[in-house]
Design an enzyme around this catalytic site. Structure first.
Site, PDB file in Angstrom:
ATOM      1  N   ARG A 291      12.763  21.012 -80.889  1.00  0.00           N
ATOM      2  CA  ARG A 291      12.873  19.579 -80.613  1.00  0.00           C
ATOM      3  C   ARG A 291      11.695  19.104 -79.767  1.00  0.00           C
ATOM      4  NH1 ARG A 291      19.017  18.434 -78.701  1.00  0.00           N
ATOM      5  NH2 ARG A 291      17.931  17.303 -77.054  1.00  0.00           N
TER       6      ARG A 291
ATOM      7  N   LYS B 152      26.686  21.983 -75.185  1.00  0.00           N
ATOM      8  CA  LYS B 152      27.606  20.965 -75.712  1.00  0.00           C
ATOM      9  C   LYS B 152      27.666  21.052 -77.240  1.00  0.00           C
ATOM     10  CE  LYS B 152      25.365  17.470 -73.833  1.00  0.00           C
ATOM     11  NZ  LYS B 152      24.290  18.208 -73.141  1.00  0.00           N
TER      12      LYS B 152
END
Ligand code: AP5
Ligand code: MG
Length: 214
Positions: free
Chosen positions: A160, A13
């Site tokens: 992350r 995305k």
């Protein structure tokens, strides 16, 4: 152009969003990025969101919806916007409809990136992000020239906190339960554009742009 990018964790995305917003000159609104910025700054919102994000769970609707509602009122959204990672529940989808209807606006398309679980996990685990400029790399699919160092600005690359196998698997499970029903929701409105997200990112971008121009 008013767009939504829908798809599971690691589907691409953010990658497609960067190219699309440049092409159409619209703001990229990623609720995940908004939360991560708040965590970095140590805000109360960031603190609350982190509790959920670290477990691979969705941040409660009441915290997310008002943020997006405010963001859509800003001047730079006048000519359109791209929502990445919002809505993620039917409740958020309905709230977005209400907000847009109050503003007298419609969505143009909802691009749905379809990618199988194995690839999703490999993409998320191998993702590396520049701590200074935010550029996204992948150790296998899009490696930086020098390991751990950003090609653009020389910044340090990091992973992350939620990109561990365990948390990614949880995020995928949560996606199937809470977010996937939105495909049907937008399909009924005739807005869905289904694309194969496992393709090469440049070919996929061309396919999306072509479909959006039809
Ligand atoms: P968010 O930040 O939105 O994460 P996500 O949806 O899990 O998706 P990702 O950002 O992990 O993946 P992506 O699809 O953007 O893939 P990318 O392009 O980076 O949300 C994080 C958390 O915040 C949620 O879990 C939740 O807790 C909370 N949250 C956010 N929004 C919320 C909401 N609305 N409601 C409630 N909670 C919310 O690509 C991944 C990797 O693959 C990269 O390394 C990239 O280089 C590589 N890659 C991309 N495309 C390709 C390709 N075509 N071929 C090969 N490699 C590729
Ligand atoms: Mg993303």
């Amino acid at each position: 152009m008013r767009l939504i990018l829908l798809g599971p964790p690691g589907a691409g995305k953010g990658t497609q969003a960067s190219a699309i917003v440049e092409k159409y000159n619209i703001p990229h609104i990623s609720t995940g990025d908004i939360f991560r910025e708040n965590i970095k700054k140590g805000t109360e919102l960031g603190e609350k969101a982190k509790e959920y994000m670290d477990k691979g769970l969705l941040v409660p609707d009441e915290l997310v919806i008002s943020i997006v509602e405010d963001r859509l009122q800003q001047e730079d959204c006048k000519n359109g916007f791209l929502l990445d990672g919002f809505p993620r529940t039917l409740n958020q989808g309905e709230a977005l409809d209400e907000v847009l209807s109050k503003m007298g606006l419609n969505l143009n398309r909802v691009v749905n990136l379809d990618v199988g679980k194995e690839i999703l996990i490999e993409r998320a685990i191998g993702r590396r992000i520049c701590k200074d400029c935010g550029e996204v790399f992948h150790i296998k699919f899009n490696p930086s020239k020098k390991e751990g160092v950003c090609d653009n600005c020389g910044g340090k690359l990091y992973q992350r906190d939620d990109d561990t196998v365990e948390t990614v698997e949880k995020r995928i499970e949560v996606y199937h339960k809470q977010t996937e029903p939105l495909i049907d929701y937008y399909n009924k409105k005739g807005l869905i554009l289904n694309v194969d997200g496992s393709k090469d990112k440049n070919l996929l971008f061309e396919e999306i742009v072509k479909a959006l121009s039809e």
